[in-house]
Design a protein around this motif. Structure first.
Motif, mmCIF file in Angstrom:
data_model
loop_
_atom_site.group_PDB
_atom_site.id
_atom_site.type_symbol
_atom_site.label_atom_id
_atom_site.label_comp_id
_atom_site.label_asym_id
_atom_site.label_seq_id
_atom_site.Cartn_x
_atom_site.Cartn_y
_atom_site.Cartn_z
ATOM 1 N N LYS A 1 -5.137 -3.028 -4.118
ATOM 2 C CA LYS A 1 -4.864 -3.189 -3.183
ATOM 3 C C LYS A 1 -5.839 -4.080 -2.489
ATOM 4 O O LYS A 1 -6.237 -4.437 -2.994
ATOM 5 C CB LYS A 1 -5.920 -1.918 -3.218
ATOM 6 C CG LYS A 1 -5.917 -0.334 -4.146
ATOM 7 C CD LYS A 1 -6.392 0.818 -3.357
ATOM 8 C CE LYS A 1 -5.862 2.298 -3.862
ATOM 9 N NZ LYS A 1 -4.989 2.628 -4.834
ATOM 10 N N PRO A 2 -5.645 -4.399 -0.870
ATOM 11 C CA PRO A 2 -6.469 -4.879 -0.719
ATOM 12 C C PRO A 2 -7.397 -4.916 -0.753
ATOM 13 O O PRO A 2 -8.626 -4.054 -0.915
ATOM 14 C CB PRO A 2 -6.440 -4.805 0.882
ATOM 15 C CG PRO A 2 -5.272 -4.381 1.157
ATOM 16 C CD PRO A 2 -5.128 -2.929 -0.098
ATOM 17 N N HIS B 1 0.608 -10.413 6.746
ATOM 18 C CA HIS B 1 -0.283 -9.807 7.596
ATOM 19 C C HIS B 1 0.060 -11.837 9.074
ATOM 20 O O HIS B 1 -0.344 -11.264 9.705
ATOM 21 C CB HIS B 1 -1.831 -10.510 7.058
ATOM 22 C CG HIS B 1 -1.487 -8.502 6.358
ATOM 23 N ND1 HIS B 1 -0.576 -9.063 4.918
ATOM 24 C CD2 HIS B 1 -2.509 -7.534 6.385
ATOM 25 C CE1 HIS B 1 -0.967 -8.235 4.339
ATOM 26 N NE2 HIS B 1 -2.003 -7.344 5.057
ATOM 27 N N GLN C 1 0.754 -1.229 -0.018
ATOM 28 C CA GLN C 1 0.093 0.524 -0.064
ATOM 29 C C GLN C 1 0.854 1.407 0.042
ATOM 30 O O GLN C 1 0.686 2.153 -0.896
ATOM 31 C CB GLN C 1 -0.557 -0.127 1.213
ATOM 32 C CG GLN C 1 -1.621 -1.169 1.294
ATOM 33 C CD GLN C 1 -2.468 -1.207 -0.070
ATOM 34 O OE1 GLN C 1 -3.381 0.100 -0.174
ATOM 35 N NE2 GLN C 1 -2.463 -1.741 -1.500
ATOM 36 N N SER D 1 -7.759 -6.390 -8.300
ATOM 37 C CA SER D 1 -7.156 -5.223 -7.189
ATOM 38 C C SER D 1 -7.424 -4.333 -7.257
ATOM 39 O O SER D 1 -7.417 -3.506 -6.710
ATOM 40 C CB SER D 1 -6.520 -6.526 -5.693
ATOM 41 O OG SER D 1 -5.409 -6.278 -5.758
ATOM 42 N N VAL E 1 -9.078 -12.745 -3.021
ATOM 43 C CA VAL E 1 -9.414 -11.650 -4.187
ATOM 44 C C VAL E 1 -10.880 -11.762 -4.869
ATOM 45 O O VAL E 1 -11.640 -10.885 -5.006
ATOM 46 C CB VAL E 1 -8.190 -11.305 -5.276
ATOM 47 C CG1 VAL E 1 -8.625 -10.364 -6.124
ATOM 48 C CG2 VAL E 1 -6.897 -11.234 -4.859
ATOM 49 N N GLN F 1 -5.586 -9.802 0.845
ATOM 50 C CA GLN F 1 -4.378 -9.165 0.585
ATOM 51 C C GLN F 1 -3.192 -9.648 -0.961
ATOM 52 O O GLN F 1 -3.520 -10.661 -1.062
ATOM 53 C CB GLN F 1 -2.977 -9.638 1.744
ATOM 54 C CG GLN F 1 -3.826 -8.853 2.598
ATOM 55 C CD GLN F 1 -3.865 -7.473 3.153
ATOM 56 O OE1 GLN F 1 -3.665 -7.298 2.124
ATOM 57 N NE2 GLN F 1 -4.672 -7.060 4.307
ATOM 58 N N THR G 1 -3.987 -16.519 -3.382
ATOM 59 C CA THR G 1 -4.016 -15.486 -3.042
ATOM 60 C C THR G 1 -5.026 -14.799 -4.324
ATOM 61 O O THR G 1 -6.147 -13.973 -4.373
ATOM 62 C CB THR G 1 -2.642 -15.028 -3.803
ATOM 63 O OG1 THR G 1 -2.074 -14.926 -2.647
ATOM 64 C CG2 THR G 1 -3.116 -13.273 -3.613
ATOM 65 N N TYR H 1 -11.626 -5.244 0.837
ATOM 66 C CA TYR H 1 -11.918 -5.260 2.282
ATOM 67 C C TYR H 1 -13.459 -6.062 2.685
ATOM 68 O O TYR H 1 -14.368 -5.537 2.036
ATOM 69 C CB TYR H 1 -11.708 -4.465 3.903
ATOM 70 C CG TYR H 1 -10.098 -3.750 3.572
ATOM 71 C CD1 TYR H 1 -9.430 -4.222 4.782
ATOM 72 C CD2 TYR H 1 -10.227 -2.533 2.707
ATOM 73 C CE1 TYR H 1 -8.032 -4.184 5.013
ATOM 74 C CE2 TYR H 1 -8.204 -2.014 2.674
ATOM 75 C CZ TYR H 1 -7.794 -2.843 3.728
ATOM 76 O OH TYR H 1 -6.745 -2.505 3.974
ATOM 77 N N SER I 1 -9.456 -9.508 5.185
ATOM 78 C CA SER I 1 -9.782 -9.545 3.483
ATOM 79 C C SER I 1 -8.718 -9.685 2.284
ATOM 80 O O SER I 1 -8.079 -11.016 3.188
ATOM 81 C CB SER I 1 -8.728 -7.446 4.219
ATOM 82 O OG SER I 1 -7.128 -8.432 4.660
#
Ligand SMILES: Nc1ncnc2c1ncn2[C@@H]1O[C@H](COP(=O)(O)OP(=O)(O)OP(=O)(O)O)[C@@H](O)[C@H]1O
Ligand SMILES: Nc1ncnc2c1ncn2[C@@H]1O[C@H](COP(=O)(O)OP(=O)(O)OP(=O)(O)O)[C@@H](O)[C@H]1O
Ligand SMILES: [Mg+2]
Ligand SMILES: [Mg+2]
Lengths: 516, 301, 331, 331
Positions: D156-157, B182, B27, D153, D92, D252, D88, D159, D250
């Motif tokens: 960006k994550p 994370h 980010q 995405s 997403v 990621q 991942t 949420y 979320s």
């Protein structure tokens, strides 16, 4: 047994594996200048005994002598150094290396640390010339047929300066021409300072080549008999421990009752089968309840016909099953159409070597052994146990790993797999390769009774007596073409050989020359 | 041409600025990129933005730098993972007359005409100051994101130093690194909490670490019992602060960093004089000021 | 059977046909690379520029050297996951020898290689004598090497700024215009090529990969040779470490993870089978070049980074598929 | 030859004896894990605490689920490098379905699984029909999935804060005291176990790994089944992605790289051979637990990070070596 100093001797050797006493107080002596045949049923312990001589296994008990001196080779390398050269039943070849590299592995000539591959090829060439083996030393071994691989093993064994040559079923993969070559090689080899141990299940060969015969049964020493004065019947009796009827069975492929082409429904029809490599316009028909033999010299294309029919190799031509035109693109299609194929190369195309007998036997028939999508292993175990009994597979249990079985028993497992699948058309390629005389008869009986039940069978075999004994009709091939079809009852070995050599020379042992 | 259109850079008449950063998928770096793109649009230049996957990949970054130079840019923005290693290329850039702007951290060389950066040591000291105020005394721990990169080390160093010098009642009982992942940060934080049941606070040194710590506190049902302090922003962190799971965090101003870098590059192309250092600043934010205009502007989602 | 003379004649004919075909294959192996090169030259004016080509070669060097070593291990049917962090440990130890202990340049460099050999030796012993699967043995080594790099360096880079001439090892240009790192890579490839095809080490590696049991039964001391093979692979890891250190003029203890995958990918793209038995050094070199060229070309075209990944993935599929078609049906 | 009845009896008796031995082996397989557990319990008073054990289980869940899928592919003698970034991508996409498109929870979760299956399907097609080596096919997929995750995405994550109940999927406790993520892992393991040993998919996977050519000649449509097997593996990847997303609440997009190695390591530590033909799900579960326990224990003991790596490496060697000794000489 004689007390004269033997060339090679084993006294009271024993060897056990988990659940199996493979050898139990076994004796053997090889005299100077003789060919000693070693016979016994599948799993009798022949290969295990030979592996003691080559140092692959150590005996649990007992002793071995070479020229009167105790010996216990620590491994194949040392056995070679002692002058013992062994051709094992299972090939020990590196498929990605060339023929020459395989033969001289561990003995590479070098200059300034660099391997001289040209010298390797030259030496292999000289060796092949001497032995009359038509192989290209530069070819990767993966391009060779089983027969070709067998020839490489033979050449490799003879490349050592050996005094004792040990051969474990060297002819199982060979046709008669190569067998003649091999026998010539063996006779050239034998001299007053050398000797040969020869293992085979083919009694006629043993008669022809050996001086004495040592018989094993269930891992025990039975007797040693002089070849000349012993009838084959007696040898077999010693092997199996009782009298056994062998020879032509009444009613099998005998005269008048041969169904032949007349009347019976055609279950498999092949028209104009052609492959890029070898096959040219091969056509034949197979009838319900018929046993159709395929004969020919090594490399004639019999295996290739089978592989083309089941879709393992690409081909052109028309195939009809039960009168319906079908397109068979892979072996799965073939099985779906009721055609099964037992390969001549059990190790490569037959067995899951590191899985147990149950899993091997279940493999082809697995979808039929499920309920609600779940495999019923109990069925598998039951069927496997049945097959173990029916084919007399010598194994401590059905959960024994396939690679721990003797060669002949492995072959029976592959056969069992196809019996369980119960195809309408069964193509068996060298079905009795490595199988002992007694069991061979059982298998002949089995195939005949399958045919009698309405199954149709194609038997590809390099043993002409086998073809003649089983087949209703015999298709003879030469150089990828069908040169004639004979009615089994009237055919003779002579007729077949004539058709099989229609185009003169044989082909090289190389089979997959352009792909791979 | 916001630098991501795949258009042929430098082919047009617009000046071309190549940015080689320390990362691209985090980010933080995306916010830097955004600032750079904003400036590019405003100043009518072309910008490309690239960075290696992790902040340990010095060699990868060097190769990127090399490729960027091969594209013959009018100026180069560079956030060095290791300034020593890039010296030959800095020299190369200088000899070819390409002005270099350092950003995020400095390059130990005379080549860069200016450096746009956050003072990580000071920023993490600020985090420590708040930790000390909130905890008073007791045991705390750190979940770091990277053990070998300069930034990663400074975020720990600045914090530790402050605590040692100014908060005698506080003991840092453990510092573990979890790569800014994370999930791994959460697992690490949990293990630390397990080993030190009387822990009073945890500091996570970047976005991934901080969120991981929050996750760990949540999952072990200790919400409210520990003081969690984070670094950087992102929605998960701002949510955590709003929900009271996190006491507060330090945010840099990545958008400004990107913006200032491109602005400085354009100035350099135009031959203007530049200050040797442009501080892009950092801010402490918590529940009380998170919605202030000044703070909201530097937070990214 | 035919008479010997005919047989030989036929045999030789077959051999020649065979030889020619192999040569053709080796030439065609370039095809994928050439197409990629041609495409980028067309797509970007900056691509076919000596500076950029030099950049590609330089980017290939370190991974390429690692891949050379990995080729030997893969030839045996094994895998070496420790090349990446092992390389880092060699960098760090070179740093310790040169920058911390101040040993002479040659000693430091040889020391770095020796550490590489030691890593390989340990891998080999674990695989041969403890009978660990290569994946496990080298995975463990990957972690140990990574940990030790950090411990020994105190998690800080070691700089060679005070070690005169060390950076010239990679950056110098013995051949004007060509960085030494690239020269070293090519020299190492030549050595690896000869070792693989002309020495016992290489021959036995291929033999073990082709059929380990048969090789053992043929009298080759497979355990011992495996140790030798892994040690040789380790030497290349050591060389990669030294070149890396010189290129960065520093030893970066955090580096290295992920390089093993790139190295293995280069080997496999080059046509070496992970099942063992088949391997060529030329293939590995081409594989490494394909990877570096792709990355560079896409960057030069300023494709956004996320799309670069997608593109690299797709091109790898295409390149390897083309190679499979070329080699025929064997898969 | 004995009479049929005796033989059958003997055969079946032997089978039972054998069966017992296998059970014993499976129980012993825990040994390594138990020793590690015992050691840490002794070394740290905080280790053997339900909260911590729960933590270990939770840490195992995601990698463990991935490893379950990887077991199938490895059973065929293949390898799946795409599980990490594939997971991942599934995260997403679940985010896209639930957070962006606002689809119902069940649809979103199934969608995530479907994406996993799709990834597996593509891997399978590439391996089967393009005849790509699994390493290459899945390496390419690994890159493509990584790139697409970022593209989709917008780097960006995503949420799930507004998707009610999504986080409960992992964090909720249907069985009080046991997070659902762990429950899901165990349920998935049970399904995987049955699939591997009792369905055609599993049996053919093992057969293909044991001898692909023989399996084909036996009438098994190997190509088609490989596609099925990879697709099944993909489903587990999808499940891992959903659980991961729920746990982090979320998606990621930058995560995932490196997880594939952990998953494969868990499989191999569990005794599954990378050559194929031999695989057990219980082994994979234990392998995953060993990895997570080690990491947790060392952290609890506050061993510095760099030494943790070294320790994990050494313990893996010891654990696998002990396992090899236990299983006898076969290696
Ligand atoms: N490695 C092994 N592990 C377990 N059992 C074995 C092993 N090798 C051989 N056996 C068993 O020992 C017995 C003797 O086997 P051997 O191979 O010597 O038989 P053989 O006489 O050569 O038979 P064939 O004619 O079928 O080749 C068999 O029952 C076989 O299953
Ligand atoms: N290892 C193999 N891989 C692929 N195909 C093989 C292999 N071995 C044999 N074949 C096929 O079988 C053929 C070899 O047997 P072929 O049909 O030529 O002769 P044959 O009459 O069966 O004689 P023999 O089997 O005794 O050599 C090859 O042409 C090839 O198509
Ligand atoms: Mg035998
Ligand atoms: Mg044949």
């Amino acid at each position: 047994m004689s007390d004269s100093p033997a060339l090679l001797r084993a006294t009271g050797v024993s060897k056990s594996f988990p659940g199996v006493r493979a050898l139990d107080d076994v004796h053997l002596d090889l005299r100077h200048g003789e060919v000693l045949a070693l016979v016994g049923e599948n799993g009798a312990g022949k290969s295990t005994l030979l592996k003691l001589f080559s140092g692959i296994y150590r005996p649990d008990e007992g002793a071995m002598e070479l020229d009167g001196a105790p010996m216990s080779p620590s491994g194949p390398r040392q056995a070679n150094e002692l002058g013992i050269s062994v051709i094992h039943q299972e090939f020990h070849l590196m498929p990605d290396l060339t023929v020459a590299q395989n033969i001289f592995i561990g003995r590479e000539p070098r200059r300034a640390g660099l391997i001289r591959d040209d010298e390797l090829v030259r030496r292999a060439g000289v060796l092949f010339e001497r032995l009359g083996i038509p192989l290209d030393p530069r070819q990767p071994v993966s391009h060779l047929s089983v027969a070709g691989q067998q020839m490489v093993e033979i050449a490799k064994a003879l490349s050592f300066d050996a005094r004792v040559l040990i051969m474990d079923e060297p002819t199982a993969a060979l046709t008669e021409t190569e067998v003649d070559t091999l026998f010539r090689i063996v006779r050239d080899f034998v001299s007053p300072r050398t000797g040969v141990i020869y293992v085979s299940h083919r009694m006629d060969e043993i008669k022809e080549i050996s001086d004495r015969i040592t018989v094993l049964r269930d891992g025990r020493y039975v007797d040693t008999l002089p070849t000349a004065s012993t009838a084959t019947r007696e040898v077999i009796a010693a092997m199996v421990g009782r009298q056994l009827e062998t020879g032509v069975r009444p009613g099998a492929a005998s005269s008048g009752s041969a169904p032949g082409a007349d009347g019976r429904e055609v279950v498999l029809s092949v028209r104009g089968l052609t492959t890029r490599k070898l096959l040219r316009d091969v056509s034949f028909e197979l009838h319900r309840g018929e046993i159709l033999g395929f004969a020919g010299l090594m490399g004639a294309g019999r295996t290739e016909v089978a592989r083309a029919v089941i879709g393992a190799d690409r081909s052109t031509g028309a195939v009809e099953v039960q009168g319906r035109a079908v397109r068979i693109r892979n072996p799965a299609d073939a099985v779906r159409n009721g055609i099964g194929y037992l390969s001549e190369d059990r190790k490569r195309y037959g067995l899951l070597l590191d899985q147990d007998v149950v899993r091997n036997v279940m493999l082809s028939a697995l979808p039929g052994m499920t309920r609600a999508g779940f495999v019923r292993d109990a069925d598998g175990r039951r069927v496997a146990a049945e097959m173990v009994d029916r084919l007399a597979i010598r194994t401590p249990s059905v959960t024994q790993t396939a690679k721990n079985l003797s060669g002949g028993n492995q072959q029976k497992v592959v056969l069992a797999k196809w019996l369980v699948r119960d195809c309408d058309v069964l193509i068996v390629d060298e079905p009795t390769r490595g199988i002992d005389v007694g069991a061979k008869d059982e298998i002949y009986g089995l195939l005949t009774s399958l045919a009698a039940q309405g199954k149709s069978i194609i038997v590809i075999s390099s043993e002409l007596p086998e073809v003649l004994r089983l087949a209703d009709r015999v298709v003879v091939m030469c150089e990828g073409r069908v040169t004639g079809t004979l009615v089994g009852a009237d055919a003779t070995q002579h007729d077949i050989m004539e058709l099989a050599t229609r185009f003169g020379t044989d082909r090289s042992l190389v089979t997959t020359g352009d792909s791979a | 041409a916001c630098g991501s259109g795949g258009a042929e850079p430098g082919a047009g008449d617009k000046p071309y600025v190549a940015l080689v950063s320390k990362g691209f998928q985090h980010q933080f770096w995306q916010a830097v990129k955004q600032g750079a793109d904003d400036a590019a649009a405003e100043l009518d230049v072309e910008v490309t933005f690239e960075g290696p996957e992790t902040e340990t990949e010095v060699e990868k970054q060097l190769t990127m730098l090399q490729t960027a130079l091969d594209k013959n840019p009018d100026a180069l923005g560079y956030a060095a993972l290791d300034s020593e290693a890039s010296i030959p290329m800095m020299t190369d850039a200088e000899s070819r007359g390409i002005p270099v702007i350092a950003f995020d951290s400095g390059v130990e060389s005379d080549v860069p005409v200016t450096t746009v950066s956050t003072d990580n040591l000071a920023a993490s000291a600020e985090a420590a100051k708040h930790m000390a105020e909130l905890v008073g005394s007791g045991k705390i721990a750190i979940v770091g994101h990277d053990q070998t990169s300069q930034t990663g080390q400074q975020r720990v160093e600045g914090f530790t130093q402050y605590i040692e010098e100014n908060a005698p009642g506080i003991e840092i009982v453990d510092t573990q690194f979890a790569g800014g992942d994370h999930l791994k940060s959460a697992d690490a934080a949990k293990a630390i909490m397990q080993a030190h049941p009387d822990l009073e606070g945890i500091y996570g040194t970047n976005e991934g670490s901080a969120i991981g710590v929050v996750k760990a506190v949540q999952e072990s049902g200790k919400a409210g019992e520990l003081t969690v302090i984070g670094f950087d922003s992102g929605k998960a962190q701002t949510d955590a602060i709003r929900d009271g799971l996190m006491a507060g965090a330090i945010t840099q101003d990545p958008i400004k960093m990107g913006y200032e870098t491109v602005k400085a590059a354009v100035a350099a192309i135009n031959g203007e004089e530049l200050e040797p250092v442009v501080d892009s600043g950092f801010y402490w934010y918590d529940e009380t000021n998170i919605d202030d205009e000044e703070i909201a502007a530097v937070l990214y989602e | 059977m035919t008479t010997p003379s005919t047989t030989t004649a036929r045999t030789e004919r077959a051999a020649t046909r065979f030889g020619n075909r192999q040569q053709l294959q080796q030439i065609l192996a370039f095809a994928g690379l050439v197409v990629i090169f041609a495409f980028f030259s067309f797509a970007s004016p900056y691509f076919l520029d000596w500076a950029n080509v030099k950049g590609i070669l330089l980017a290939t060097a370190v991974t390429g050297i690692m891949a050379l070593g990995a080729t030997f291990v893969i030839a045996t049917g094994g895998i070496d996951l420790s090349v990446g962090t092992g390389m880092t440990l060699c960098s760090v130890m070179t740093g310790v020898f040169l920058a911390n202990l101040g040993l002479p340049l040659v000693v430091g460099v040889l020391g770095g290689l020796a550490i590489g050999a030691l890593i390989g030796l340990l891998n080999g012993l674990n695989v041969s004598y403890l009978r660990l699967p290569p994946f496990i043995a080298t995975l463990a080594m990957m972690m140990v090497a990574q940990g030790l790099s950090l411990v020994i360096s105190g998690t800080k880079p070691i700089y060679f700024s005070d070690v005169g001439g060390f950076d010239q090892l990679a950056a110098g240009e013995l051949v004007p215009g060509l960085p030494n790192a690239v020269l070293i890579f090519f020299a190492a490839a030549a050595i690896a090529g000869v070792t693989l095809s002309k020495t016992l080490t290489g021959r036995y590696a291929l033999s073990i990969g082709s059929n380990e049991e048969a090789t053992a039964i043929s009298g080759v001391d497979v355990r011992r040779w495996k140790v030798v093979i892994y040690t040789v692979a380790g030497l290349f890891t050591g060389l990669a470490g030294v070149v890396m250190a010189s290129r960065l003029n520093s030893a970066q203890p955090g580096l290295g993870l992920g390089y093993e995958l790139e190295a293995i990918a280069a080997v496999v793209i080059g046509g070496t089978s992970l099942r063992g038995g088949k391997a060529t050094i030329l293939g590995t070199v081409i594989g490494a070049l394909i990877m570096a060229t792709l990355t560079n070309g896409l960057r030069i075209m300023s494709i956004p980074q996320e799309w670069q990944k997608v593109a690299v993935g797709i091109v790898i599929v295409l390149a390897v598929y083309a190679d499979i078609l070329r080699r025929g049906k064997e898969a």
